[in-house]
Design an enzyme around this catalytic site. Sequence first.
Site, short mmCIF file in Angstrom:
data_model
loop_
_atom_site.label_atom_id
_atom_site.label_comp_id
_atom_site.label_asym_id
_atom_site.label_seq_id
_atom_site.Cartn_x
_atom_site.Cartn_y
_atom_site.Cartn_z
N GLN A 1 23.77 22.69 42.74
CA GLN A 1 22.68 22.02 42.02
C GLN A 1 22.47 20.70 42.77
O GLN A 1 23.24 19.76 42.61
CB GLN A 1 23.06 21.77 40.56
N GLN B 1 19.54 18.65 43.08
CA GLN B 1 18.74 17.55 42.53
C GLN B 1 19.59 16.72 41.58
O GLN B 1 20.39 17.30 40.84
CB GLN B 1 17.54 18.09 41.76
N PRO C 1 24.16 23.58 34.27
CA PRO C 1 23.95 22.39 33.43
C PRO C 1 22.50 22.12 33.03
O PRO C 1 22.25 21.26 32.19
CB PRO C 1 24.49 21.25 34.30
N GLY D 1 18.30 23.77 32.24
CA GLY D 1 17.57 24.95 31.81
C GLY D 1 17.18 25.76 33.04
O GLY D 1 17.42 26.95 33.13
N GLY D 2 16.57 25.05 33.98
CA GLY D 2 16.14 25.72 35.19
C GLY D 2 16.06 24.74 36.34
O GLY D 2 16.02 23.53 36.13
N MET D 3 16.07 25.27 37.55
CA MET D 3 15.93 24.45 38.75
C MET D 3 15.04 25.20 39.72
O MET D 3 15.32 26.36 40.06
CB MET D 3 17.31 24.15 39.35
N GLU D 4 14.00 24.48 40.17
CA GLU D 4 12.91 25.11 40.91
C GLU D 4 13.22 25.35 42.39
O GLU D 4 12.41 25.03 43.25
CB GLU D 4 11.66 24.23 40.78
N HIS E 1 7.50 26.74 33.82
CA HIS E 1 7.79 25.39 34.30
C HIS E 1 8.32 25.42 35.74
O HIS E 1 7.78 24.75 36.63
CB HIS E 1 8.80 24.71 33.37
N GLU E 2 9.35 26.21 35.97
CA GLU E 2 9.94 26.24 37.31
C GLU E 2 8.97 26.82 38.34
O GLU E 2 8.90 26.35 39.47
CB GLU E 2 11.27 27.00 37.30
N HIS F 1 6.49 24.24 39.51
CA HIS F 1 7.00 23.35 40.56
C HIS F 1 6.67 23.86 41.98
O HIS F 1 6.75 23.10 42.93
CB HIS F 1 8.52 23.20 40.43
N GLU G 1 7.65 15.98 37.54
CA GLU G 1 7.88 16.60 36.22
C GLU G 1 6.69 16.49 35.26
O GLU G 1 6.46 17.39 34.46
CB GLU G 1 9.15 16.03 35.58
N ASP H 1 19.68 10.56 38.30
CA ASP H 1 19.79 11.55 37.22
C ASP H 1 19.53 10.93 35.85
O ASP H 1 19.17 11.63 34.90
CB ASP H 1 21.17 12.23 37.24
N TYR I 1 8.43 13.64 31.90
CA TYR I 1 7.93 14.98 31.54
C TYR I 1 6.73 14.88 30.58
O TYR I 1 5.65 15.34 30.88
CB TYR I 1 9.03 15.81 30.86
N1 BES Z 1 13.85 19.91 38.31
C1 BES Z 1 14.23 19.99 36.95
C2 BES Z 1 15.72 19.89 36.74
C3 BES Z 1 16.36 18.59 37.20
C4 BES Z 1 15.71 17.39 37.10
C5 BES Z 1 17.63 18.63 37.70
C6 BES Z 1 16.33 16.22 37.53
C7 BES Z 1 18.24 17.46 38.14
C8 BES Z 1 17.59 16.26 38.05
C9 BES Z 1 13.72 21.28 36.31
O1 BES Z 1 12.47 21.68 36.78
C10 BES Z 1 13.55 21.02 34.84
O2 BES Z 1 12.76 20.19 34.50
N2 BES Z 1 14.29 21.74 34.00
C11 BES Z 1 14.22 21.60 32.57
C12 BES Z 1 13.48 22.74 31.95
C13 BES Z 1 12.06 22.52 31.60
C14 BES Z 1 11.48 23.68 30.85
C15 BES Z 1 11.74 21.22 30.93
C16 BES Z 1 15.63 21.66 32.01
O3 BES Z 1 16.54 21.99 32.78
O4 BES Z 1 15.81 21.39 30.85
ZN ZN Z 2 10.95 20.40 36.12
#
Ligand code: BES
Ligand code: ZN
Length: 641
Positions: free
Chosen positions: A177, A179, A304, A306-309, A333-334, A337, A356, A411, A419
């Site tokens: 992971q 990002q 950790p 929900g998703g990572m693009e 969402h992903e 991105h 975001e 982070d 968002y």
């Molecule tokens: N890129 C993010 C995850 C992220 C952001 C990881 C900053 C580390 C640092 C990913 O696209 C994201 O926003 N995931 C969200 C899900 C979304 C539906 C809002 C999450 O993981 O909750």
């Molecule tokens: Zn995102």
Amino acid sequence: MRKPFLLTLLALALATAAPLRAQDPEASDAAKRPMPVGPLRRDWEAARDLHSAANPAQIRVTHMDLDLKADFAKRILEGSVRVSLKKADENLTTLLLDTRELEIQSVEAGTGGKAWTKAEFQLNAATPFLGAALQITVPKGADQVRIAYRTSPAASGLQWLSPAQTAGKKQPFMFSQSQAIHARSWVPCQDSPAVRVTFTARIRTPKGLRAVMGAKNPPPGPKLGDYRFTMEKPIPSYLLALAIGDLDFRALGKRTGVYAEPSMLAKSAKELTDTERMVAAAEKLYGPYAWGRYDLLVLPPSFPFGGMENPRLTFATPTILAGDKSLVSLVAHELAHSWSGNLVTNATWRDFWLNEGFTTYVERRIVEALYGRERADMEAVLGYNSLQGELKSFAARDQVLHIDLAGRDPDDGMTDIPYEKGCLFLRSLEETFGRPAFDAWLKGWFQRGAFTSRTTADLEQDLTDTLFKANPDKAATVHLAEWIKAPGLPDGAPRPESKAFAAVDGLAKTWSGGEGRADALPGKTWSTQEWLRFLDALPADLSLDRMKELDRAFGLTERGNAEIAHRWLLLAVRHRYEAAYPRLERYLVAIGRRKLIKPLYEELAKTPEGKLMAIDIYRKARPGYHPIAQASLDPILGWKP
Ligand code: BES
Ligand code: ZN
């Protein structure tokens, strides 16, 4: 760590004597020279990245060739990276890369892939959360550097899982992971979103495991343990991604598919059947998908986020597998991105809202195209509600889109502000200029900025030159600076509404006020979103009897939907509904998605008994959590690692 003694001395002297940038006599001069990146002239100083020690303005990494072996017994990656360099000036000789807890074994410099000779290097002193800069002397004429290294078992960007932590229970698993700034814990790199590289990789694993990357993956044949990848489009380092496990593949459509552990594959494929249509819907709005295939990887539950693009291969939590596709907006969402973030990238982590906020907006447009306006509205209202909570509790400086992250871990910027406030800003532009004009502008923004990294100032300039210029009267009503630089929301900010929620709100009010029985509520017909709203709308003084009654009528404690269970368990803690405590413990031990578990621990920690219970659960759960999740939970529980 093998490092010449004299260099060690020098490193010590330099680390105590002067800040990093001042060490390089060439740095200040060359930094003044802007360097072209893609179609945009990038002024590196304007886009200065406080979270990277790299010096792309002088010597920039353009390509990486990774050759890594995964050692599951030692929980390390070991091998080398060969980086290709572009110098702003032939006389420059200092290359700076970011690293964190890497063991550097050797550094060589070469020309045209040949003539490798040992290069001088030093690892500067580590700074909290930024890691240590690797400073390499690149001889004149050399255009490549090869670094042999190994990662630490505690690498912040990797999680190593024992077989017990997987669905199959037989094979280990590991995933990255990267990002925001964790790529540097597994690859020495210029770990700034303003630097894009292409890459190739060879990954070796034990037989029986498959490696997958955010790249062009080999066809999913037998798991022989030797895999090669290419990423032909230039990507920022935070999108570098690797996972290894007992993974199988199933196609979802002609250019979409899913990887998961064998026992998770059928369930995953069923949940994700709309993916191909989502790609088509996004393309219709914003132009061709630039990355070839779009696949997903369903990870073990300790992931950790929900998703990572990750490009070409979104990493996803299994907690979206609700059985009824009700949580697939995460896929939207992903996927979004792929335009907002992966194509047009935030230049620094201050500009994170460009990733975001735009993505949340695009996500809801994809959801609207597939599932209708009402579903998109409900999700917008849920987001708005959550944003309101943060606006009430956050310090003013943390409510700003163009946030000041000096001295902070990027982070920490992952809140509803980038968002949901970011999304509201785009919605307000849509309302002001009308959908056709706004959609055309947004599509153009993605085209004009494709494969470049952009600052908030770049966005302001682009809007001024295009959408605003063409519609001066409407532009005069936009509070651009206020949206971007001020806390809170400007007057007249959009306020999403949902008709379905109005009905649910009414019922939450009357029923919790004592009217009617729980089993007379139309809960059986509610969507996941309506349930989430209902649980959010219940008053703080809800009685324990009403909790019991609701549970009896709708079996909330045993709900498999991870989002509904999350809201319900939060209420259980708040109202001391002890019948749900065993489920709470199972939930916290099984799931490592930070957004779902952190609020539960926080709620528990509010009372002395709750905190004791939280610590007891945390003791069992913590070994299974990702380093990123541990880092945000430790302080809540006063845990000393
Ligand atoms: N890129 C993010 C995850 C992220 C952001 C990881 C900053 C580390 C640092 C990913 O696209 C994201 O926003 N995931 C969200 C899900 C979304 C539906 C809002 C999450 O993981 O909750
Ligand atoms: Zn995102």
